[in-house]
Design a protein around this motif. Structure first.
Motif, PDB file in Angstrom:
ATOM      1  N   SER A 284       0.694  -1.142  -0.151  1.00  0.00           N
ATOM      2  CA  SER A 284      -0.035   0.040  -0.093  1.00  0.00           C
ATOM      3  C   SER A 284       0.799   1.232  -0.007  1.00  0.00           C
ATOM      4  O   SER A 284       1.763   1.256   0.786  1.00  0.00           O
ATOM      5  CB  SER A 284      -0.836   0.092   1.051  1.00  0.00           C
ATOM      6  N   PRO A 285       0.433   2.374  -0.830  1.00  0.00           N
ATOM      7  CA  PRO A 285       1.339   3.497  -0.764  1.00  0.00           C
ATOM      8  C   PRO A 285       1.186   4.482   0.454  1.00  0.00           C
ATOM      9  O   PRO A 285       1.711   5.322   0.908  1.00  0.00           O
ATOM     10  CB  PRO A 285       0.849   4.204  -2.145  1.00  0.00           C
ATOM     11  N   ILE A 286       0.122   3.748   1.066  1.00  0.00           N
ATOM     12  CA  ILE A 286      -0.119   4.408   2.582  1.00  0.00           C
ATOM     13  C   ILE A 286       1.043   3.990   3.519  1.00  0.00           C
ATOM     14  O   ILE A 286       1.362   5.075   4.416  1.00  0.00           O
ATOM     15  CB  ILE A 286      -1.605   4.381   2.948  1.00  0.00           C
ATOM     16  N   ASP A 287       1.327   3.126   3.236  1.00  0.00           N
ATOM     17  CA  ASP A 287       2.251   2.473   4.272  1.00  0.00           C
ATOM     18  C   ASP A 287       3.305   1.563   3.599  1.00  0.00           C
ATOM     19  O   ASP A 287       3.447   0.405   3.442  1.00  0.00           O
ATOM     20  CB  ASP A 287       1.506   1.666   5.391  1.00  0.00           C
ATOM     21  N   PRO A 288       4.202   2.295   2.861  1.00  0.00           N
ATOM     22  CA  PRO A 288       5.286   1.397   2.000  1.00  0.00           C
ATOM     23  C   PRO A 288       6.202   0.928   2.825  1.00  0.00           C
ATOM     24  O   PRO A 288       6.360   1.110   4.063  1.00  0.00           O
ATOM     25  CB  PRO A 288       5.781   2.442   0.987  1.00  0.00           C
ATOM     26  N   PRO A 289       6.795  -0.305   2.205  1.00  0.00           N
ATOM     27  CA  PRO A 289       7.944  -0.754   3.030  1.00  0.00           C
ATOM     28  C   PRO A 289       9.000   0.055   3.369  1.00  0.00           C
ATOM     29  O   PRO A 289       9.467   1.311   2.658  1.00  0.00           O
ATOM     30  CB  PRO A 289       8.282  -1.920   2.103  1.00  0.00           C
ATOM     31  N   SER A 290       9.635  -0.019   4.429  1.00  0.00           N
ATOM     32  CA  SER A 290      10.918   0.731   4.836  1.00  0.00           C
ATOM     33  C   SER A 290      12.068   0.506   4.129  1.00  0.00           C
ATOM     34  O   SER A 290      11.930  -0.761   3.260  1.00  0.00           O
ATOM     35  CB  SER A 290      11.426   0.487   6.147  1.00  0.00           C
ATOM     36  N   GLY A 291      12.957   1.355   3.750  1.00  0.00           N
ATOM     37  CA  GLY A 291      14.276   1.080   2.904  1.00  0.00           C
ATOM     38  C   GLY A 291      13.735   1.158   1.235  1.00  0.00           C
ATOM     39  O   GLY A 291      13.014   2.047   0.783  1.00  0.00           O
ATOM     40  N   CYS A 292      14.117  -0.260   0.689  1.00  0.00           N
ATOM     41  CA  CYS A 292      13.833  -0.221  -0.547  1.00  0.00           C
ATOM     42  C   CYS A 292      12.217  -0.625  -0.900  1.00  0.00           C
ATOM     43  O   CYS A 292      11.862  -1.818  -0.183  1.00  0.00           O
ATOM     44  CB  CYS A 292      14.662  -1.393  -1.268  1.00  0.00           C
ATOM     45  N   HIS A 293      11.451  -0.034  -1.610  1.00  0.00           N
ATOM     46  CA  HIS A 293       9.898  -0.238  -1.565  1.00  0.00           C
ATOM     47  C   HIS A 293       9.684  -1.691  -2.134  1.00  0.00           C
ATOM     48  O   HIS A 293       8.857  -2.386  -2.080  1.00  0.00           O
ATOM     49  CB  HIS A 293       9.214   0.590  -2.423  1.00  0.00           C
ATOM     50  N   PHE A 294      10.840  -2.250  -3.104  1.00  0.00           N
ATOM     51  CA  PHE A 294      10.670  -3.554  -3.675  1.00  0.00           C
ATOM     52  C   PHE A 294      10.975  -4.810  -2.833  1.00  0.00           C
ATOM     53  O   PHE A 294      10.787  -5.733  -3.312  1.00  0.00           O
ATOM     54  CB  PHE A 294      11.411  -3.298  -4.957  1.00  0.00           C
ATOM     55  N   VAL A 323      20.433   2.993 -11.493  1.00  0.00           N
ATOM     56  CA  VAL A 323      19.756   2.017 -10.900  1.00  0.00           C
ATOM     57  C   VAL A 323      19.717   2.151  -9.548  1.00  0.00           C
ATOM     58  O   VAL A 323      20.570   2.448  -8.628  1.00  0.00           O
ATOM     59  CB  VAL A 323      20.080   0.473 -11.078  1.00  0.00           C
ATOM     60  N   ALA A 324      18.368   2.053  -8.928  1.00  0.00           N
ATOM     61  CA  ALA A 324      18.281   2.170  -7.455  1.00  0.00           C
ATOM     62  C   ALA A 324      18.319   0.706  -6.743  1.00  0.00           C
ATOM     63  O   ALA A 324      16.877   0.149  -6.538  1.00  0.00           O
ATOM     64  CB  ALA A 324      16.832   2.945  -7.175  1.00  0.00           C
ATOM     65  N   CYS A 325      19.161   0.064  -6.593  1.00  0.00           N
ATOM     66  CA  CYS A 325      19.200  -1.176  -6.027  1.00  0.00           C
ATOM     67  C   CYS A 325      20.817  -1.403  -5.411  1.00  0.00           C
ATOM     68  O   CYS A 325      21.488  -1.006  -5.872  1.00  0.00           O
ATOM     69  CB  CYS A 325      18.887  -2.403  -7.045  1.00  0.00           C
ATOM     70  N   HIS A 326      20.552  -2.101  -4.068  1.00  0.00           N
ATOM     71  CA  HIS A 326      21.815  -2.444  -3.435  1.00  0.00           C
ATOM     72  C   HIS A 326      22.682  -3.459  -4.186  1.00  0.00           C
ATOM     73  O   HIS A 326      23.956  -3.441  -3.966  1.00  0.00           O
ATOM     74  CB  HIS A 326      21.390  -2.806  -2.116  1.00  0.00           C
ATOM     75  N   PHE A 327      22.010  -4.256  -4.875  1.00  0.00           N
ATOM     76  CA  PHE A 327      22.784  -5.166  -5.515  1.00  0.00           C
ATOM     77  C   PHE A 327      22.131  -5.633  -7.109  1.00  0.00           C
ATOM     78  O   PHE A 327      21.557  -6.520  -7.404  1.00  0.00           O
ATOM     79  CB  PHE A 327      22.324  -6.560  -4.798  1.00  0.00           C
TER      80      PHE A 327
END
Length: 346
Positions: A284-294, A323-327
Motif C-alpha cells: 500500500s502506498p499509505i504504508d510502503p515498506p521501509s528502505g527499498c520499496h521493492f 539503478v536504485a538497487c543495493h545489488f
C-alpha cells in the motif's frame, strides 16, 4: 541533446502525498505517497517513457509535470524556471508550451462542443491569433492528425475512439507546445488502431521537434516510441536508461520481471527470457515498506534493503544508466534461483 545544452525539463525530488481520510483499525489515515521523490530530465525533442505496474505513480507524475496537480515537495524546472509552486497567473505564459494527451478519448472531449470549438478553445485561452485566422488553424490541425478539415462542424460522438484520440492530439498541438505529456494515449484503443496513433505521434515528434513524456504500461509500445525509459515502482524511479541499454541490459530485479512479461522478449544473447512471476501484492502506498520499496517482493533482498533506501546510482562506466538497487545485476546473473517462482514462456 548535447552535453552543453540545457534540458527542457528537470524534475528533482518530486513528491506528491494525498491525505488518506478515515480510519483503519482505529487509527487515523495517513497519506498516500503517490509520488515519492523522483528525478527526471527531458531534453528538447527527446522522448522519455514512464513504465510500471498500475498504481506506481506514472499518471500522477504526468499531472504534476503539467501542473494539473500541486506537488507536495520538489522542483519542476521548465527551461530553467521552477514552476512547481508557481501561481496560476505565473503559469499562464507556460501553459501553452506544456500540453497533455489523456488516456480516455471518450471522456476527454466535451460532448456538447463541436470539434471546431474544442480546437479553438486553446487558441482563445492563450490569446493566439495565428496567420490566416483561428478557423484556418483548426483546419490545419485536423489535416495534421489525418482528419478531414470539414469535420470541424461535427460532435465527438460522431467519431470512433481512434479519431477522438487524434482530435485530442490536435488539441494538444493547437498552442504549438514544446512538451507533451501523453498519459496512456493508446491503452483505450483497439489494437489495430494503436499503431496508427503511435506512428502519428512519432511523426509529430520528428517533424515538429516536440519532446514527450510518454506514460504507458506496455513496454513494447514504449520501446518503439521512446529514446529513454524510466521504470517506476511505488512512487519511485528504480531504473532509468536509454532504450537499448534498458531493454538489452537491465540491472534492477523489478525491471527484469517487467521485461519477462513482454511477448517474445529475449535475453541479450538472443535466447528466450524466462517468465518471472513476482510473489505477493504491491504494498500500500499509505504504508510502503521501509528502505527499498521493492524488497518485500525481491528474491535478492537482504537486511540492508530494509534499513536503507538505495539511491539512484549510475552503473560503472555508464553514467546514463542509473539503478536504485543495493545489488544490481544483469539478467544472466539472476537465472536461475530457487527463491523465485518461474514459469517458462511457451
Amino acid at each position: 541533446m548535447s552535453t552543453t545544452e540545457a534540458p527542457l525539463l528537470e524534475v528533482e525530488g518530486l513528491t506528491k502525498h494525498f491525505p488518506a481520510n478515515g480510519t483503519l483499525f482505529g487509527r487515523r489515515g495517513g497519506a498516500v505517497r503517490a509520488v515519492d521523490g523522483i528525478d527526471l530530465t527531458v531534453g528538447a525533442g527527446q522522448s522519455i517513457g514512464l513504465v510500471g505496474e498500475s498504481g506506481c505513480g506514472k499518471s500522477t507524475t504526468g499531472r504534476l509535470i503539467t501542473r494539473l496537480l500541486e506537488p507536495t515537495e520538489g522542483t519542476i524546472r521548465y527551461q530553467g524556471q521552477d514552476i512547481a509552486h508557481t501561481s496560476r497567473r505565473g503559469l499562464a505564459p507556460i501553459r501553452a508550451q506544456i500540453q497533455m494527451v489523456f488516456q480516455d478519448p471518450y471522456s476527454s472531449l466535451n460532448p456538447r462542443h463541436t470539434i471546431g470549438r474544442i480546437l479553438t478553445a486553446p487558441l482563445e485561452i492563450n490569446r493566439i491569433d495565428p496567420p490566416g485566422g483561428r478557423r484556418r488553424r483548426v483546419e490545419e490541425l485536423l489535416a495534421t492528425v489525418g482528419l478531414n478539415p470539414e469535420h470541424r462542424n461535427r460532435f465527438p460522438h460522431e467519431f470512433s475512439g481512434g479519431q477522438r484520440q487524434r482530435i485530442g492530439i490536435a488539441r494538444a498541438l493547437a498552442a504549438e507546445p514544446k512538451l507533451i505529456v501523453a498519459d496512456e494515449p493508446v491503452s483505450a484503443l483497439d489494437v489495430s488502431i494503436q499503431a496508427q496513433v503511435i506512428n502519428l505521434l512519432g511523426e509529430l515528434r520528428n517533424e515538429l521537434g516536440i519532446a514527450f513524456v510518454f506514460i504507458a504500461h506496455d513496454l513494447a509500445v514504449v520501446r518503439h516510441f521512446c529514446e529513454r525509459v524510466a521504470v517506476m515502482y511505488l512512487g519511485r524511479v528504480v531504473e532509468i536508461a536509454d532504450r537499448a541499454s534498458l531493454y538489452g541490459d537491465a540491472h534492477h530485479p523489478y525491471t527484469h520481471a517487467l521485461l519477462s512479461a513482454v511477448p517474445g522478449s529475449t535475453m541479450p544473447d538472443g535466447s528466450k527470457r524466462e517468465r518471472i512471476l513476482l510473489t505477493g501484492d504491491v504494498p500500500s502506498p499509505i504504508d510502503p515498506p521501509s528502505g527499498c520499496h521493492f524488497r518485500t517482493r525481491c528474491h535478492k533482498a537482504k537486511d540492508v534493503c530494509a534499513t536503507k533506501a538505495p539511491p539512484l546510482t549510475a552503473l560503472d562506466g555508464r553514467p546514463d544508466h542509473r539503478v536504485a538497487c543495493h545489488f544490481p545485476a544483469p539478467a544472466e546473473v539472476l537465472l536461475p534461483t530457487p527463491a523465485r517462482r518461474l514459469a517458462k514462456t511457451p
